[in-house]
Design a protein around this motif. Structure first.
Motif, PDB file in Angstrom:
ATOM      1  N   GLU A 216       0.817  -1.214   0.000  1.00 52.70           N
ATOM      2  CA  GLU A 216       0.000   0.000   0.000  1.00 52.70           C
ATOM      3  C   GLU A 216       0.854   1.269   0.000  1.00 52.70           C
ATOM      4  O   GLU A 216       0.316   2.369  -0.126  1.00 52.70           O
ATOM      5  N   GLY A 217       2.166   1.120   0.179  1.00 53.67           N
ATOM      6  CA  GLY A 217       3.021   2.296   0.254  1.00 53.67           C
ATOM      7  C   GLY A 217       2.768   3.118   1.494  1.00 53.67           C
ATOM      8  O   GLY A 217       2.776   4.365   1.461  1.00 53.67           O
ATOM      9  N   ALA A 218       2.586   2.447   2.634  1.00 43.49           N
ATOM     10  CA  ALA A 218       2.194   3.120   3.870  1.00 43.49           C
ATOM     11  C   ALA A 218       3.374   3.516   4.742  1.00 43.49           C
ATOM     12  O   ALA A 218       3.200   3.777   5.942  1.00 43.49           O
ATOM     13  N   GLY A 219       4.570   3.599   4.174  1.00 40.94           N
ATOM     14  CA  GLY A 219       5.748   3.877   4.992  1.00 40.94           C
ATOM     15  C   GLY A 219       5.689   5.200   5.735  1.00 40.94           C
ATOM     16  O   GLY A 219       6.035   5.274   6.923  1.00 40.94           O
ATOM     17  N   ALA A 220       5.262   6.264   5.075  1.00 37.86           N
ATOM     18  CA  ALA A 220       5.213   7.571   5.728  1.00 37.86           C
ATOM     19  C   ALA A 220       4.237   7.560   6.898  1.00 37.86           C
ATOM     20  O   ALA A 220       4.522   8.126   7.972  1.00 37.86           O
ATOM     21  N   GLY A 315      -8.064  -9.176  19.117  1.00 33.62           N
ATOM     22  CA  GLY A 315      -9.313  -8.721  19.723  1.00 33.62           C
ATOM     23  C   GLY A 315     -10.107  -7.855  18.783  1.00 33.62           C
ATOM     24  O   GLY A 315     -11.343  -7.801  18.866  1.00 33.62           O
ATOM     25  N   LEU A 316      -9.406  -7.153  17.867  1.00 33.89           N
ATOM     26  CA  LEU A 316     -10.047  -6.327  16.847  1.00 33.89           C
ATOM     27  C   LEU A 316      -9.494  -6.702  15.487  1.00 33.89           C
ATOM     28  O   LEU A 316      -8.280  -6.599  15.262  1.00 33.89           O
ATOM     29  N   ASN A 317     -10.330  -7.162  14.584  1.00 35.97           N
ATOM     30  CA  ASN A 317      -9.921  -7.457  13.217  1.00 35.97           C
ATOM     31  C   ASN A 317     -10.507  -6.388  12.295  1.00 35.97           C
ATOM     32  O   ASN A 317     -11.724  -6.241  12.198  1.00 35.97           O
ATOM     33  N   ILE A 318      -9.627  -5.637  11.646  1.00 36.58           N
ATOM     34  CA  ILE A 318     -10.040  -4.533  10.788  1.00 36.58           C
ATOM     35  C   ILE A 318      -9.609  -4.836   9.355  1.00 36.58           C
ATOM     36  O   ILE A 318      -8.411  -4.962   9.078  1.00 36.58           O
ATOM     37  N   ILE A 319     -10.565  -4.974   8.446  1.00 42.97           N
ATOM     38  CA  ILE A 319     -10.262  -5.199   7.034  1.00 42.97           C
ATOM     39  C   ILE A 319     -10.325  -3.829   6.363  1.00 42.97           C
ATOM     40  O   ILE A 319     -11.405  -3.325   6.027  1.00 42.97           O
ATOM     41  N   ALA A 320      -9.184  -3.209   6.198  1.00 39.81           N
ATOM     42  CA  ALA A 320      -9.130  -1.839   5.686  1.00 39.81           C
ATOM     43  C   ALA A 320      -7.704  -1.530   5.267  1.00 39.81           C
ATOM     44  O   ALA A 320      -6.793  -2.328   5.466  1.00 39.81           O
ATOM     45  N   GLU A 321      -7.520  -0.346   4.704  1.00 43.06           N
ATOM     46  CA  GLU A 321      -6.184   0.071   4.298  1.00 43.06           C
ATOM     47  C   GLU A 321      -5.387   0.531   5.511  1.00 43.06           C
ATOM     48  O   GLU A 321      -5.927   1.161   6.425  1.00 43.06           O
ATOM     49  N   CYS A 322      -4.107   0.236   5.489  1.00 45.29           N
ATOM     50  CA  CYS A 322      -3.257   0.498   6.649  1.00 45.29           C
ATOM     51  C   CYS A 322      -3.139   1.995   6.942  1.00 45.29           C
ATOM     52  O   CYS A 322      -3.331   2.433   8.083  1.00 45.29           O
ATOM     53  N   ALA A 323      -2.809   2.786   5.925  1.00 42.65           N
ATOM     54  CA  ALA A 323      -2.593   4.216   6.140  1.00 42.65           C
ATOM     55  C   ALA A 323      -3.862   4.894   6.627  1.00 42.65           C
ATOM     56  O   ALA A 323      -3.833   5.683   7.595  1.00 42.65           O
ATOM     57  N   ALA A 324      -4.990   4.618   5.984  1.00 42.38           N
ATOM     58  CA  ALA A 324      -6.250   5.231   6.388  1.00 42.38           C
ATOM     59  C   ALA A 324      -6.649   4.801   7.797  1.00 42.38           C
ATOM     60  O   ALA A 324      -7.191   5.599   8.578  1.00 42.38           O
ATOM     61  N   SER A 325      -6.361   3.556   8.157  1.00 38.64           N
ATOM     62  CA  SER A 325      -6.692   3.056   9.491  1.00 38.64           C
ATOM     63  C   SER A 325      -5.857   3.747  10.562  1.00 38.64           C
ATOM     64  O   SER A 325      -6.376   4.150  11.613  1.00 38.64           O
ATOM     65  N   LEU A 326      -4.564   3.877  10.322  1.00 38.40           N
ATOM     66  CA  LEU A 326      -3.702   4.556  11.297  1.00 38.40           C
ATOM     67  C   LEU A 326      -4.129   6.004  11.474  1.00 38.40           C
ATOM     68  O   LEU A 326      -4.111   6.539  12.588  1.00 38.40           O
TER      69      LEU A 326
END
Length: 540
Positions: A216-220, A315-326
């Motif tokens: 996803e290119g979530a490094g930043a 305990g929490l399973n989130i199916i989503a994009e990493c950057a948007a979730s953070l």
């Protein structure tokens, strides 16, 4: 309506791949794929002729890492596509968007002609995200589907069988309206509120970051989140460099090293919040199975697909994009102090102690010398074997995709073609590959491809005339020595025979001189590093 002249179905496919950013394809043609090769070249996609389809798949993977566009592997009917199966399975397990184009005979022809004909869909369907048989009337749609399926969600390979007559069939030059890309997804509601509460309450959080985040290119976003909340970051081998590994919060890669696990697993087990960010445990050894209990520790798992692996639970399973979730989890929260007893620095120091760089000669000295002599932005590739485990722990990645390897399928014979493909797509970067001697022998014929493509990777070979990792496991099980040792070969001469430079080295000084010469050479270089059998004992 467009009045453009009709084009071939193969052109429709090639033009869609060009529009997706593809500029390179790799393969070994046969008569059944000549129209495909012609269409790719006409569309502006350069075809790289390889000596084996398996190598072509890894060169295509390298193109994806450098360009962000799907890789393209081309193989002819029967033995051609079957030769490439290993690299297709690798793309499936290592999450690589690989477009696999194979030739086939027309359906009517196959009813009475059996030479080289087999059910290629049945072979490829279990190891691809989708397998199509190109139809002229749907060529534009199939091409668009292939690109979307390969890239979206968790990336992977898509196969398209192209019948001979279909490739040449006339179709409209105008594709249908493009499908809009899906928007980013993020957690919401009760799950988001719980994640925010857990983060606020945490005093010892840790992030485990994996291939989904890299793809996803979530490094930043990973870096900003870690810095804001003072969270140490462990990555899978694929995700090395998403956080610059020189960073005080970077604890490096994890995956296959029991020595590293001796530091990292106890550290994770001290945490009161574990944030799995795009962490796909397909890369991990069994020592990472169920190392926490989500009934006792707060665990948030952010991934591209549901957890069907059961290597761990959350305990929490989130199916989503990493950057948007953070971003959603951290929005408006204050930064905080964590790990107040200096545990992060202690773990970083323990890892450095576990993998010392001061040996006079041997595998660790080879890795360290290469790291010291080669530029910081070097791109490295690693073959499977004992050296890869050591390299993945010792090699410092300052940016994503700085160390390419097969870390899920863990196949041998990938480092050399990965390096060639990287050099084709990033001609201004220094590229170095690390192979054991057995893995290098599997693929040595591709040195001719390096010469023909006029690329200049540096090929490091660890030479001990043994399947070192398997021999080590054999001794650990107290089994007799069998089927792990082989002859000693002149790898420097192999490099020279294919038009490259070749060096044999037995010390840091000789390796340094060879590396310096390689960086100014006008061709590729093979450096054979002679080491003792058993040299990996106690260091991985």
């Amino acid at each position: 309506m467009s009045s453009a002249s009709p084009i071939r179905a193969a052109d429709a496919l090639a033009r869609r791949l060009y529009a997706a950013g593809c500029r390179h394809a790799f393969g070994m043609p046969g008569g059944e794929v000549l129209t495909i090769v012609d269409a790719l070249e006409a569309a502006g996609i350069t075809f790289g002729l390889c000596k084996h389809e398996n190598a072509a798949g890894f060169m295509a993977e390298a193109a994806w890492h450098q360009t962000g566009a799907p890789g393209i592997m081309v193989a002819t009917i029967g033995p051609g596509i079957l030769n490439g199966i290993n690299s297709v399975a690798n793309a499936q397990q290592d999450r690589v968007p690989l477009i696999v184009l194979s030739g086939c005979v027309d359906a009517a022809e196959a009813e009475t002609y059996t030479h080289q004909v087999l059910d290629q869909h049945a072979v490829l369907r279990p190891i691809t995200k989708a397998s199509f048989r190109l139809d002229a009337a749907a060529a534009h749609v199939m091409a668009d589907k292939a690109v979307g399926i390969a890239l979206e969600g968790r990336p992977g390979p898509v196969h398209i069988d192209v019948p001979i007559s279909v490739a040449d069939a006339s179709v409209s030059a105008t594709p249908p309206a493009p499908r809009a890309a899906a928007s980013a997804t993020a957690p919401a509601g009760a799950a988001l509120q719980t994640a925010r509460e857990w983060l606020t309450a945490s005093k010892r959080p840790v992030m485990i970051v994996g291939v989904d985040a890299m793809n996803e290119g979530a490094g930043a976003e990973v870096t900003a989140f870690a810095e804001r909340f003072n969270i140490p970051v462990i990555t899978s081998y694929k995700a090395k460099g998403l956080l610059d590994e020189r960073h005080a919060l970077a604890l490096g890669g994890a995956g296959l090293s029991p020595r590293a696990d001796g530091v990292l697993v106890p550290f994770v087990q001290q945490a009161d919040l574990i944030l799995c960010v795009g962490y796909d445990p397909i890369e991990m050894r069994p020592g990472w199975r169920d190392i926490w209990d989500p009934r006792e520790t707060n665990v948030i798992d952010i991934t591209a697909e549901p957890n069907h692996h059961y290597m761990h639970q959350a305990g929490l399973n989130i199916i989503a994009e990493c950057a948007a979730s953070l971003a959603a989890i951290s929005d408006g929260l204050a930064s905080q102090d964590t790990w107040p007893k200096g545990e992060i620095a202690a773990a970083k120091s323990a890892l450095a102690t576990a993998f010392p760089t001061d040996s006079e000669w041997g595998p660790a000295a080879i890795v360290d010398t290469c790291a010291q002599v080669l530029p910081d932005d070097v791109i490295a590739t690693a073959d499977s074997g004992a050296h890869r485990i050591l390299l993945s722990q010792m090699w410092t990645c300052t940016q994503p995709r700085g160390l390419l390897q097969s870390s899920a399928l863990c196949t041998m014979g990938c480092a050399l073609p990965l390096a060639i493909g990287t050099a084709v797509c990033a001609p201004d970067r220094t590229v170095v590959s690390f192979s054991g001697d057995a893995g290098f022998l599997m693929i040595a014929g591709e040195l001719s491809t390096a010469a023909e493509l006029k690329v200049k990777p540096i090929f490091i070979v660890f030479v001990d005339a043994s399947l070192a990792l398997i021999e080590l496991k054999q001794r650990q099980r107290q089994l007799r020595n069998a089927a792990v040792d082989f002859g000693l070969h002149d790898f420097a001469a192999m490099g020279q025979a294919f038009g490259g430079a070749g060096h044999t080295v037995r010390s840091r000084q000789e390796l340094t001189a060879a590396l310096q010469a390689a960086q100014t050479a006008d061709t590729f270089t093979v450096i054979a590093c002679m080491i003792e059998r058993g040299a990996y004992d106690g260091i991985i």
